[in-house]
Design an enzyme around this catalytic site. Structure first.
Site, PDB file in Angstrom:
ATOM      1  N   PRO A 290       0.825  -1.209   0.000  1.00  7.40           N
ATOM      2  CA  PRO A 290       0.000   0.000   0.000  1.00  7.40           C
ATOM      3  C   PRO A 290       0.860   1.260   0.000  1.00  7.40           C
ATOM      4  O   PRO A 290       1.930   1.290   0.604  1.00  7.40           O
ATOM      5  CB  PRO A 290      -0.835  -0.109   1.280  1.00  7.40           C
ATOM      6  CG  PRO A 290      -0.146  -1.134   2.128  1.00  7.40           C
ATOM      7  CD  PRO A 290       0.650  -2.015   1.222  1.00  7.40           C
TER       8      PRO A 290
ATOM      9  N   ALA B  24       1.761   4.301   3.438  1.00  2.75           N
ATOM     10  CA  ALA B  24       1.260   3.559   4.593  1.00  2.75           C
ATOM     11  C   ALA B  24       2.385   3.080   5.500  1.00  2.75           C
ATOM     12  O   ALA B  24       2.169   2.278   6.396  1.00  2.75           O
ATOM     13  CB  ALA B  24       0.421   2.378   4.116  1.00  2.75           C
ATOM     14  N   GLY B  25       3.603   3.540   5.249  1.00  2.00           N
ATOM     15  CA  GLY B  25       4.726   3.183   6.122  1.00  2.00           C
ATOM     16  C   GLY B  25       5.363   1.850   5.799  1.00  2.00           C
ATOM     17  O   GLY B  25       6.185   1.353   6.578  1.00  2.00           O
TER      18      GLY B  25
ATOM     19  N   GLY C 188       7.065   1.187   2.900  1.00  2.00           N
ATOM     20  CA  GLY C 188       8.212   1.313   1.998  1.00  2.00           C
ATOM     21  C   GLY C 188       7.893   1.138   0.527  1.00  2.00           C
ATOM     22  O   GLY C 188       8.759   0.708  -0.251  1.00  2.00           O
ATOM     23  N   SER C 189       6.680   1.488   0.112  1.00  2.00           N
ATOM     24  CA  SER C 189       6.290   1.224  -1.286  1.00  2.00           C
ATOM     25  C   SER C 189       7.219   1.930  -2.268  1.00  2.00           C
ATOM     26  O   SER C 189       7.641   1.340  -3.272  1.00  2.00           O
ATOM     27  CB  SER C 189       4.839   1.650  -1.530  1.00  2.00           C
ATOM     28  OG  SER C 189       4.699   3.028  -1.297  1.00  2.00           O
TER      29      SER C 189
ATOM     30  N   ALA D 291      10.401   3.070  -1.971  1.00  2.00           N
ATOM     31  CA  ALA D 291      11.756   2.511  -2.043  1.00  2.00           C
ATOM     32  C   ALA D 291      11.736   1.138  -2.702  1.00  2.00           C
ATOM     33  O   ALA D 291      12.649   0.780  -3.455  1.00  2.00           O
ATOM     34  CB  ALA D 291      12.358   2.418  -0.638  1.00  2.00           C
TER      35      ALA D 291
ATOM     36  N   ASP E 197      14.803   3.069   4.662  1.00  2.00           N
ATOM     37  CA  ASP E 197      13.892   2.304   3.794  1.00  2.00           C
ATOM     38  C   ASP E 197      14.657   1.633   2.647  1.00  2.00           C
ATOM     39  O   ASP E 197      14.522   0.427   2.419  1.00  2.00           O
ATOM     40  CB  ASP E 197      12.822   3.226   3.183  1.00  2.00           C
ATOM     41  CG  ASP E 197      11.668   3.490   4.140  1.00  2.00           C
ATOM     42  OD1 ASP E 197      11.880   3.354   5.353  1.00  2.00           O
ATOM     43  OD2 ASP E 197      10.575   3.839   3.663  1.00  2.00           O
TER      44      ASP E 197
HETATM   45  O1  PMV Z   1       6.796   6.272   6.531  1.00  2.00           O
HETATM   46  P1  PMV Z   1       8.018   5.529   6.142  1.00  2.00           P
HETATM   47  O2  PMV Z   1       7.846   4.085   6.147  1.00  2.00           O
HETATM   48  O3  PMV Z   1       8.637   6.038   4.883  1.00  2.00           O
HETATM   49  O4  PMV Z   1       9.083   5.729   7.298  1.00  2.00           O
HETATM   50  C1  PMV Z   1       9.619   6.970   7.571  1.00  2.00           C
HETATM   51  C2  PMV Z   1      10.614   6.811   8.676  1.00  2.00           C
HETATM   52  C3  PMV Z   1      11.085   8.158   9.209  1.00  2.00           C
HETATM   53  O5  PMV Z   1      12.005   7.859  10.243  1.00  2.00           O
HETATM   54  C4  PMV Z   1       9.928   8.936   9.799  1.00  2.00           C
HETATM   55  C5  PMV Z   1      11.750   8.993   8.124  1.00  2.00           C
HETATM   56  C6  PMV Z   1      13.097   8.467   7.672  1.00  2.00           C
HETATM   57  O6  PMV Z   1      13.543   8.919   6.609  1.00  2.00           O
HETATM   58  O7  PMV Z   1      13.715   7.640   8.352  1.00  2.00           O
END
Ligand code: PMV
Length: 319
Positions: free
Chosen positions: A101, A104-105, A107-108, A110, A152
Site C-alpha cells: 500500500p 502507509a509506512g 516502503g512502497s 523505495a 527504507d
Molecule cells: O513512513 P516511512 O515508512 O517512509 O518511514 C519513515 C521513517 C522516518 O524515520 C519517519 C523517516 C526516515 O527517513 O527515516
C-alpha cells in the site's frame, strides 16, 4: 530476449523512526508478504529509445520521455543509466506491479525503486551491486521525501533485519529466535514528507525536549537489538510500547492508531506501536504465534482496513 524480472519486499520499522532522522539508531525488517515486481520485455520491433512504462495500480501507461524529470520512475531509470554509463536505452516495456500500500509506512516507494533499478540493470546486461542499488533508491527518496534517513532503501535492498544509524555503515542483525508480528493498516494515507517536516518544526522550537525524546528512543533501540540477537524476543513487546509512548510525545501518533494499539494490547499482544512516519499508515504488534489470529480479528473489528501476519525468522547462521 526473455523477460527480465526483479522483485523487492516491503518493510516495517520496529524501533527508532523519526529519531533516526536525527542520527539515533533504528531497526527495520523486510516484509515478504507484500512486494513489488518489475518485468522488462525487449521490444525489438520498436525504435531504439522507446520505453513504455505500465503500472496498472497507479493507472500509468506512458512513454518514459513524457514523464516529468523528477518522476520517481524516471529518476530511478536515469540514475541507473548513469551508474552504468548507458546513454541510449534499447526499446522496452517496463511493467510494475505492487501489493505494497502507498503512503502507509511499508516502503512502497523505495521498493519500486529497488526492483526497477535491479530489473533495468539486469536487462542492460550489467547487474548492479546492492550498495549501488540502495544508493539509487536513496537518491529517488531524497527527491520525494525531503530528508530521508536512508533506512527504507537499505532494508529493502538487503531484505534482512538491519540496525541503521544515519551516516554510519548499517549492520545486519542476527535473529536469535522467530517472532511474530501483526501489521495493521489504519487506512489513513500519511505522506512521510509531511510528518517529517512537522517534527522538524517542533524540534526547531523545542530542541532540548525533542533531543531528550530521541535519546530515549535510541536507548530503547539499543536494548531491542540485544533481545533480537540474543533473545528472549518476547521482551521486545514492552520496548515497542515504550517506543510508542515516545512517538506520541513527538506528536506523530493519531487517535486511530492509538485505538488500534490499545486494541492489540487488550487482545493479548506483547507490545504495539505505530510503524513509519505515523499520523496514519500502519501499526505493528508483537504477538505469541497462537494469538495472532485473535489479535488480527480484534484489529479488523476495531477498524483496521487490512492486517498481515509476518514472522521474523532466525538468521541462517543461527539455525
Ligand atoms: O513512513 P516511512 O515508512 O517512509 O518511514 C519513515 C521513517 C522516518 O524515520 C519517519 C523517516 C526516515 O527517513 O527515516
Amino acid at each position: 530476449m526473455p523477460a527480465i524480472t526483479a522483485s523487492s519486499p516491503g518493510k516495517v520499522i520496529l524501533f527508532g523512526e523519526h529519531a533516526v532522522v536525527y542520527e539515533r539508531p533504528a531497526i527495520a525488517v523486510p516484509v515478504a508478504q507484500v512486494k513489488t515486481k518489475v518485468t522488462i520485455l525487449a521490444e525489438p520491433l520498436k525504435s531504439p529509445g522507446s520505453v513504455l512504462i505500465e503500472s496498472p495500480a497507479i493507472g500509468l501507461h506512458a512513454d518514459l520521455d513524457t514523464l516529468p524529470a523528477d518522476d520517481p520512475l524516471a529518476l530511478a531509470i536515469h540514475h541507473t543509466q548513469a551508474a552504468l554509463n548507458v546513454d541510449h536505452l534499447p526499446a522496452m516495456t517496463i511493467r510494475i506491479t505492487s501489493s505494497i500500500p502507498v503512503a502507509a509506512g511499508l516502503g512502497s516507494g523505495a521498493s519500486v525503486s529497488v526492483a526497477l533499478t535491479r530489473a533495468l540493470a539486469a536487462f542492460l546486461g550489467n547487474p548492479l551491486p546492492d550498495e549501488k542499488v540502495s544508493l539509487i533508491a536513496y537518491q529517488v527518496e531524497k527527491k520525494h521525501h525531503g530528508n530521508p534517513s536512508g533506512i527504507d532503501n537499505t532494508v529493502i535492498t538487503y531484505a534482512q533485519p538491519i540496525f541503521f544509524t544515519r551516516g554510519q555503515p548499517f549492520e545486519l542483525i542476527p535473529v536469535a529466535e522467530p517472532f511474530t508480528l501483526i501489521i495493521a493498516d489504519s487506512g489513513i494515507k500519511s505522506p512521510t514528507i509531511l510528518a517529517v517536516a512537522d517534527v522538524r518544526k517542533c524540534w526547531l522550537e523545542n530542541q532540548v525536549f525533542y533531543e531528550s525524546l530521541f535519546d530515549k528512543i535510541g536507548v530503547i533501540t539499543q536494548q531491542a537489538r540485544r533481545f533480537i540477537s540474543n533473545g528472549p524476543c518476547h521482551l521486545l513487546g514492552p520496548l515497542m510500547t515504550a517506543n510508542q509512548d515516545l512517538l506520541k510525545q513527538i506528536g506523530v501518533s493519531c487517535p486511530e492508531l492509538d485505538f488500534l494499539i490499545t486494541t492489540a494490547l487488550d487482545a493479548g499482544a506483547l507490545g504495539a506501536k505505530l510503524s513509519g512516519s505515523g499520523r496514519g499508515g500502519n501499526m505493528i504488534a508483537l504477538v505469541a504465534p497462537d494469538l495472532a489470529g485473535a489479535v488480527s480479528a480484534a484489529l479488523i473489528q476495531a477498524g483496521a482496513t487490512n492486517t498481515l501476519i509476518t514472522q521474523v525468522l532466525p538468521s541462517k547462521s543461527n539455525c
